[in-house]
Design an enzyme around this catalytic site. Structure first.
Site, PDB file in Angstrom:
ATOM      1  N   GLU A   1      -6.600  62.589  22.527  1.00  0.00           N
ATOM      2  CA  GLU A   1      -7.924  61.438  22.474  1.00  0.00           C
ATOM      3  C   GLU A   1      -7.998  60.454  23.784  1.00  0.00           C
ATOM      4  O   GLU A   1      -8.598  59.621  23.754  1.00  0.00           O
ATOM      5  CB  GLU A   1      -7.406  60.623  21.332  1.00  0.00           C
ATOM      6  CG  GLU A   1      -7.298  61.201  19.916  1.00  0.00           C
ATOM      7  CD  GLU A   1      -8.460  62.007  19.430  1.00  0.00           C
ATOM      8  OE1 GLU A   1      -9.471  62.243  20.107  1.00  0.00           O
ATOM      9  OE2 GLU A   1      -8.499  62.392  18.049  1.00  0.00           O
ATOM     10  N   HIS A  53      -4.737  53.599  18.281  1.00  0.00           N
ATOM     11  CA  HIS A  53      -5.492  54.362  17.225  1.00  0.00           C
ATOM     12  C   HIS A  53      -4.251  54.635  16.273  1.00  0.00           C
ATOM     13  O   HIS A  53      -3.256  55.172  16.655  1.00  0.00           O
ATOM     14  CB  HIS A  53      -5.903  55.653  18.027  1.00  0.00           C
ATOM     15  CG  HIS A  53      -6.390  56.479  16.866  1.00  0.00           C
ATOM     16  ND1 HIS A  53      -7.042  56.261  15.869  1.00  0.00           N
ATOM     17  CD2 HIS A  53      -5.971  57.910  17.049  1.00  0.00           C
ATOM     18  CE1 HIS A  53      -7.266  57.407  15.231  1.00  0.00           C
ATOM     19  NE2 HIS A  53      -6.469  58.551  15.796  1.00  0.00           N
ATOM     20  N   HIS A  91      -3.594  56.019  11.999  1.00  0.00           N
ATOM     21  CA  HIS A  91      -3.988  56.630  10.616  1.00  0.00           C
ATOM     22  C   HIS A  91      -3.519  55.755   9.686  1.00  0.00           C
ATOM     23  O   HIS A  91      -2.770  56.339   8.618  1.00  0.00           O
ATOM     24  CB  HIS A  91      -3.413  57.995  10.367  1.00  0.00           C
ATOM     25  CG  HIS A  91      -3.941  59.171  11.486  1.00  0.00           C
ATOM     26  ND1 HIS A  91      -3.628  60.420  11.606  1.00  0.00           N
ATOM     27  CD2 HIS A  91      -4.672  58.946  12.829  1.00  0.00           C
ATOM     28  CE1 HIS A  91      -4.349  61.121  12.494  1.00  0.00           C
ATOM     29  NE2 HIS A  91      -5.044  60.140  13.252  1.00  0.00           N
ATOM     30  N   TYR A  94      -9.546  34.876   9.561  1.00  0.00           N
ATOM     31  CA  TYR A  94      -8.833  35.715  10.896  1.00  0.00           C
ATOM     32  C   TYR A  94      -9.216  37.032  11.077  1.00  0.00           C
ATOM     33  O   TYR A  94      -9.090  37.364  12.283  1.00  0.00           O
ATOM     34  CB  TYR A  94      -7.260  35.749  10.126  1.00  0.00           C
ATOM     35  CG  TYR A  94      -6.327  35.457  11.413  1.00  0.00           C
ATOM     36  CD1 TYR A  94      -6.299  34.700  12.329  1.00  0.00           C
ATOM     37  CD2 TYR A  94      -4.975  36.371  11.594  1.00  0.00           C
ATOM     38  CE1 TYR A  94      -5.507  34.632  13.374  1.00  0.00           C
ATOM     39  CE2 TYR A  94      -4.036  36.299  12.367  1.00  0.00           C
ATOM     40  CZ  TYR A  94      -4.559  35.384  13.495  1.00  0.00           C
ATOM     41  OH  TYR A  94      -3.584  35.491  14.722  1.00  0.00           O
ATOM     42  N   HIS A 149     -11.097  59.377   9.474  1.00  0.00           N
ATOM     43  CA  HIS A 149     -10.065  59.784  10.227  1.00  0.00           C
ATOM     44  C   HIS A 149      -8.987  58.380  10.469  1.00  0.00           C
ATOM     45  O   HIS A 149      -8.068  58.633  10.086  1.00  0.00           O
ATOM     46  CB  HIS A 149     -10.587  60.155  11.723  1.00  0.00           C
ATOM     47  CG  HIS A 149      -9.802  60.279  12.674  1.00  0.00           C
ATOM     48  ND1 HIS A 149     -10.198  61.006  14.157  1.00  0.00           N
ATOM     49  CD2 HIS A 149      -8.500  60.309  12.855  1.00  0.00           C
ATOM     50  CE1 HIS A 149      -8.964  61.126  14.726  1.00  0.00           C
ATOM     51  NE2 HIS A 149      -8.142  60.600  14.126  1.00  0.00           N
TER      52      HIS A 149
HETATM   53  O1  LIG Z   1      -5.939  62.717  14.491  1.00  0.00           O
HETATM   54  C1  LIG Z   1      -5.623  63.348  15.417  1.00  0.00           C
HETATM   55  O2  LIG Z   1      -5.210  64.629  15.614  1.00  0.00           O
HETATM   56  C2  LIG Z   1      -5.240  62.316  16.700  1.00  0.00           C
HETATM   57  O3  LIG Z   1      -6.391  61.431  16.873  1.00  0.00           O
HETATM   58  C3  LIG Z   1      -4.205  61.710  16.720  1.00  0.00           C
HETATM   59  O4  LIG Z   1      -3.957  60.469  15.984  1.00  0.00           O
HETATM   60  C4  LIG Z   1      -2.949  62.134  17.320  1.00  0.00           C
HETATM   61  O5  LIG Z   1      -3.298  63.041  18.538  1.00  0.00           O
HETATM   62  P1  LIG Z   1      -2.308  62.897  19.691  1.00  0.00           P
HETATM   63  O6  LIG Z   1      -2.406  61.665  20.237  1.00  0.00           O
HETATM   64  O7  LIG Z   1      -2.799  64.256  20.534  1.00  0.00           O
HETATM   65  O8  LIG Z   1      -0.793  63.400  19.240  1.00  0.00           O
HETATM   66 ZN   LIG Z   2      -6.183  60.604  15.093  1.00  0.00          ZN
END
Ligand SMILES: O=C(O)[C@@H](O)C(=O)COP(=O)(O)O
Ligand SMILES: [Zn+2]
Length: 210
Positions: free
Chosen positions: A74, A93, A95, A120, A160
């Site tokens: 990413e 980023h 999940h 906040y 995602h």
């Molecule tokens: O969801 C995905 O596959 C990517 O956005 C992620 O979170 C992990 O990918 P890498 O940073 O390449 O490990």
């Molecule tokens: Zn991801």
């Protein structure tokens, strides 16, 4: 902070997020701007709980891999945000559970997935625009984010997870934690009559800082 300190900060805060359940397995990626203008990023497939400072990837602004392990798939969307947002010096980023659940709901407001109900959230994030679903690693994510970056501090990738920016790495992590807690409250409040902040209350909070 110098490069060695920034590397250690990324390892330590990633581990802290992992230990507190904001990241699991190999999901998510991180980056920050280095003093020399290059970017430090997590290697692809790495766990936030087991990062090694010397293994972190370094890329230039065009995505050329300069050192360390192979960078996150990413990295292009991270670089697109840095290019368009001069105030952004770090990106998280995740999940994380509640934000990823939110990203899977139908009929989200594409301009703002979470209407403000606490101050906040407004002070740290403000609005949460939604990027349509693309497969992870798709160049379309970077293309869409390039149009939004600089106008927003966080983004939600549909089906995602979230992307959160900060003025430095600690700020980005704090913003990410606040956003995840806000999403948790969003689900706790589901189907309950909720008093949202008024437009005047939101305007009053904006520009006051954190
Ligand atoms: O969801 C995905 O596959 C990517 O956005 C992620 O979170 C992990 O990918 P890498 O940073 O390449 O490990
Ligand atoms: Zn991801």
């Amino acid at each position: 902070m110098n490069e060695a300190e920034l590397r250690q900060q990324m390892v330590d805060l990633a581990r802290s997020m992992f230990d507190r359940g904001y990241a699991t397995g190999g999901a998510g990626n991180l980056s920050l701007k280095l003093p020399n203008g290059h970017f430090l990023a997590t290697p692809t497939g790495s766990s936030f709980g087991r990062l090694v400072a010397e293994d972190l990837s370094v890329v230039d602004k065009n995505g050329n891999h300069l050192s360390g392990k192979r960078p996150s798939k990413e990295v292009a969307f991270h670089l697109a945000i840095y290019e368009k947002d001069p105030n952004c010096n770090a990106i998280v980023h995740l999940h994380s559970t509640y934000l990823t659940a939110l990203s899977c709901l139908e009929n989200l407001d594409p301009n703002n997935a979470i209407k403000a109900f606490t101050p906040y959230y407004v002070m740290r994030v403000g609005e949460l625009p939604v990027v349509p679903y693309y497969r992870p690693g798709s160049p379309h994510i970077a293309e869409d984010l390039a149009k939004l970056a600089g106008k927003y501090r966080a983004f939600l990738l549909a089906n995602h997870g979230p992307i959160i920016t900060g003025s430095d790495f600690l700020d980005a992590v704090d913003n990410a934690e606040e956003l995840e807690e806000t999403a948790k409250l969003f689900f706790l409040l589901a189907n309950k009559p909720t008093r949202y902040l008024t437009d005047d209350e939101v305007t009053d909070l904006k520009g006051r800082g954190k």
